[in-house]
Design a protein around this motif. Structure first.
Motif, mmCIF file in Angstrom:
data_model
loop_
_atom_site.group_PDB
_atom_site.id
_atom_site.type_symbol
_atom_site.label_atom_id
_atom_site.label_comp_id
_atom_site.label_asym_id
_atom_site.label_seq_id
_atom_site.Cartn_x
_atom_site.Cartn_y
_atom_site.Cartn_z
ATOM 1 N N ALA A 31 0.833 -1.210 0.000
ATOM 2 C CA ALA A 31 0.000 0.000 0.000
ATOM 3 C C ALA A 31 0.862 1.252 0.000
ATOM 4 N N GLU A 32 1.922 1.242 0.784
ATOM 5 C CA GLU A 32 2.818 2.403 0.823
ATOM 6 C C GLU A 32 3.502 2.620 -0.529
ATOM 7 N N SER A 33 3.872 1.542 -1.185
ATOM 8 C CA SER A 33 4.496 1.663 -2.507
ATOM 9 C C SER A 33 3.531 2.254 -3.515
ATOM 10 N N ILE A 34 2.275 1.788 -3.490
ATOM 11 C CA ILE A 34 1.271 2.308 -4.412
ATOM 12 C C ILE A 34 0.995 3.782 -4.141
ATOM 13 N N ALA A 35 0.832 4.129 -2.865
ATOM 14 C CA ALA A 35 0.542 5.526 -2.511
ATOM 15 C C ALA A 35 1.686 6.442 -2.924
ATOM 16 N N ARG A 36 2.905 6.000 -2.688
ATOM 17 C CA ARG A 36 4.070 6.816 -3.038
ATOM 18 C C ARG A 36 4.140 7.037 -4.552
ATOM 19 N N LEU A 37 3.902 5.992 -5.310
ATOM 20 C CA LEU A 37 3.935 6.110 -6.767
ATOM 21 C C LEU A 37 2.874 7.078 -7.272
ATOM 22 N N ILE A 38 1.637 6.907 -6.789
ATOM 23 C CA ILE A 38 0.531 7.744 -7.267
ATOM 24 C C ILE A 38 0.788 9.210 -6.941
ATOM 25 N N GLN A 39 1.250 9.478 -5.743
ATOM 26 C CA GLN A 39 1.490 10.865 -5.346
ATOM 27 C C GLN A 39 2.676 11.480 -6.088
ATOM 28 N N GLU A 81 -3.988 12.585 -3.107
ATOM 29 C CA GLU A 81 -3.260 12.312 -1.864
ATOM 30 C C GLU A 81 -3.858 11.076 -1.202
ATOM 31 N N ILE A 82 -2.999 10.167 -0.781
ATOM 32 C CA ILE A 82 -3.460 8.900 -0.203
ATOM 33 C C ILE A 82 -2.880 8.727 1.195
ATOM 34 N N GLU A 83 -3.760 8.477 2.150
ATOM 35 C CA GLU A 83 -3.361 8.194 3.534
ATOM 36 C C GLU A 83 -3.500 6.695 3.787
ATOM 37 N N ILE A 84 -2.441 6.070 4.292
ATOM 38 C CA ILE A 84 -2.452 4.639 4.566
ATOM 39 C C ILE A 84 -2.987 4.386 5.980
ATOM 40 N N LEU A 85 -3.938 3.466 6.079
ATOM 41 C CA LEU A 85 -4.504 3.084 7.374
ATOM 42 C C LEU A 85 -4.116 1.649 7.693
ATOM 43 N N PRO A 107 -12.998 9.244 -13.189
ATOM 44 C CA PRO A 107 -11.657 9.700 -13.618
ATOM 45 C C PRO A 107 -10.570 9.366 -12.597
ATOM 46 N N VAL A 108 -10.907 9.437 -11.304
ATOM 47 C CA VAL A 108 -9.924 9.124 -10.262
ATOM 48 C C VAL A 108 -9.603 7.626 -10.283
ATOM 49 N N ALA A 109 -10.644 6.804 -10.395
ATOM 50 C CA ALA A 109 -10.426 5.354 -10.431
ATOM 51 C C ALA A 109 -9.614 4.961 -11.657
ATOM 52 N N ARG A 110 -9.903 5.577 -12.788
ATOM 53 C CA ARG A 110 -9.131 5.272 -14.003
ATOM 54 C C ARG A 110 -7.674 5.697 -13.838
ATOM 55 N N GLN A 111 -7.446 6.872 -13.262
ATOM 56 C CA GLN A 111 -6.076 7.370 -13.091
ATOM 57 C C GLN A 111 -5.266 6.447 -12.186
ATOM 58 N N ILE A 112 -5.869 6.007 -11.081
ATOM 59 C CA ILE A 112 -5.163 5.110 -10.163
ATOM 60 C C ILE A 112 -4.835 3.794 -10.862
ATOM 61 N N THR A 113 -5.814 3.234 -11.564
ATOM 62 C CA THR A 113 -5.592 1.978 -12.288
ATOM 63 C C THR A 113 -4.468 2.126 -13.301
ATOM 64 N N GLN A 114 -4.505 3.203 -14.060
ATOM 65 C CA GLN A 114 -3.492 3.434 -15.087
ATOM 66 C C GLN A 114 -2.095 3.582 -14.477
ATOM 67 N N LEU A 115 -1.984 4.366 -13.409
ATOM 68 C CA LEU A 115 -0.680 4.598 -12.801
ATOM 69 C C LEU A 115 -0.091 3.311 -12.222
ATOM 70 N N VAL A 116 -0.930 2.490 -11.595
ATOM 71 C CA VAL A 116 -0.430 1.246 -11.008
ATOM 72 C C VAL A 116 0.027 0.275 -12.097
ATOM 73 N N ILE A 117 -0.818 0.102 -13.130
ATOM 74 C CA ILE A 117 -0.490 -0.847 -14.188
ATOM 75 C C ILE A 117 0.729 -0.385 -14.992
ATOM 76 N N GLN A 137 10.328 -2.539 -8.112
ATOM 77 C CA GLN A 137 11.563 -2.095 -7.463
ATOM 78 C C GLN A 137 11.293 -1.644 -6.032
ATOM 79 N N MET A 138 10.089 -1.019 -5.834
ATOM 80 C CA MET A 138 9.739 -0.587 -4.479
ATOM 81 C C MET A 138 9.385 -1.781 -3.592
ATOM 82 N N HIS A 139 8.663 -2.741 -4.199
ATOM 83 C CA HIS A 139 8.213 -3.895 -3.428
ATOM 84 C C HIS A 139 8.039 -5.068 -4.372
#
Length: 444
Positions: free
Chosen positions: A50-58, A65-69, A270-280, A288-290
């Protein structure tokens, strides 16, 4: 209010509305989207992923902005999503949840780790009776899956001391001899498990004899369709003493479940698409992060997801498919041809109808002209009355055709009315001039 003032007011209102919408769009586009991502336990794989994904997206999109819980696991994450306490989460693909959950991206595969202390002499699930076993917290996906698996193999749960522990707690207690085994869904090469294996005091226990067709895991899948047969590869974990390249010495049959990055269905497309695109599209950087996200795929079989895809994610995955116009070009072309043909026929029919209406009104013009010419001659009272009857017939026929829309109330019809009124006035004047029956040479 005059028409000119009304038009000016309408124009001003439209311009003001357009400006307001433009300002609103600019404000909305510049707003930062704040999201909470519910992950997992310390020592597990969910938080690092989760931290790797949040760091990449931001790094790639400053407007998100993503807060990890932290959480107790997949079941707890599903509850948070349902309550709206988070917008994103990591879930085991088999985790029960409600209709608020939508899938975004398939992530790493978690394997069921069955680790036992060598001195406990555990060689199968059936030998867990009478033992102390760490099975994850009650709100974790691991705990639920393990209890279902034990029931499937007809292991008496009342004869096992099941310990609801975190991965970190279970690892420490296994090393300390406070429990005899761990039975948990864990990502390969999780650090705390690596540390336990490094002690040389534990060993892997297989689930069945093999993971191929006809295995016991295939039977378990009949009631748990999102589970897959899996092999923990040889030498997945390093040995500390150097006498062996690693453990296990042979691939270990077990089961695996994919972890999914999910979102609430009310996350904007648009937010869901952006997150999906950035992760893929940044999976190499995420690897490399994880290392656990190295199993990310660009394509996917959505039927293997428990939860339907978010519409925003669907838009991304379908980006290379031909658009609607291209897919249905032939049908659209045929429909367009038919529409143009129909339009041409309608225009032809309308022209024909207008021509008929014009021909009909022209005939009345001719009739009125004939009657007016006739009244230029000397007429008897009886002849004048005959003309008036014809004028009345023309008036009645024209009004009847007008009511049936076979004549148009246009300029031609208004000219006809004017000519009819003139002819009627001429007839009245002619009637006054016409000789009566008492008139004659001796009438005085």
């Amino acid at each position: 209010m005059t028409p000119r003032k009304s038009y000016a007011a309408l124009t001003f209102t439209f311009a003001a509305t357009l400006l307001a919408l433009l300002v609103f769009a600019i404000i909305q586009s510049s707003r930062t989207t704040e999201l909470k991502l519910s992950a997992g336990q310390q020592g597990g794989v969910y938080i690092p992923v989760a931290e790797s994904i949040a760091r990449l997206i931001q790094q790639e999109d400053e407007d998100i902005e993503i807060e990890i819980l932290e959480s107790d696991g997949s079941a707890a994450n599903a509850i948070r999503l349902s309550k709206g306490e988070c917008q994103l989460a990591l879930l085991q693909n088999d985790t029960p949840g409600d209709d608020t959950i939508r899938s975004l991206v398939p992530l790493q595969t978690g394997a069921l780790h069955f680790l036992a202390r060598k001195d406990a002499k555990i060689r199968s699930l059936g030998q867990l009776e009478g033992k102390r076993v760490g099975v994850g917290l009650p709100t974790s996906g691991s705990h639920r899956l393990v209890t279902e698996l034990l029931r499937h193999f007809e292991v008496d749960l009342n004869r096992i001391d099941l310990k609801p522990l975190t991965i970190q707690e279970a690892s420490e207690q296994l090393k300390a001899g406070k429990i005899d085994a761990i039975l948990m869904m864990i990502g390969l090469k999780t650090e705390v498990i690596d540390q336990v294996i490094a002690t040389g005091q534990v060993e892997f226990v297989p689930i069945g004899r093999h993971a191929g067709p006809g295995s016991v895991i295939e039977g378990f899948r009949l009631t748990n369709p999102f589970v897959d047969p899996w092999l923990i590869p040889r030498y997945s974990y390093a040995m500390p003493h150097g006498d062996l390249p690693g453990v296990p010495e042979e691939a270990i049959p077990t089961l695996a479940i994919r972890s999914i990055l999910v979102a609430r269905r009310d996350v904007p497309d648009p937010v869901a698409r952006q997150i999906t695109q950035l992760v893929i599209e940044n999976r190499n950087r995420l690897t490399q992060m994880h290392r656990d996200v190295s199993l990310l795929e660009d394509g996917l079989d959505s039927s293997r997801f428990q939860y339907p895809l978010h519409p925003g994610a669907t838009q991304y995955y379908n980006r290379n498919e031909p658009g609607f116009l291209l897919r249905y070009a032939e049908v659209i072309g045929l429909a367009a041809s038919l529409l143009f043909t129909a339009y041409g026929m309608i225009r032809t029919g309308r022209r024909w109808l207008l021509q008929r209406q014009k021909d009909r009104i022209d005939a009345y013009y001719s009739e009125l002209n004939r009657l007016q010419d006739h009244m230029l001659k000397p007429l008897s009272l009886e002849q004048v009355q005959g003309v008036e009857v014809q004028l009345q017939r023309i008036r009645s026929t024209a009004l009847n055709l007008l009511s049936k829309e076979r004549l148009l109330p246009d300029e031609s019809f208004r000219i006809f009315q004017t000519l009819l009124a003139e002819a009627s006035a001429q007839a009245r004047a002619k009637r006054q001039e016409a000789p009566t029956d008492t008139d004659g040479p001796d009438g005085d």
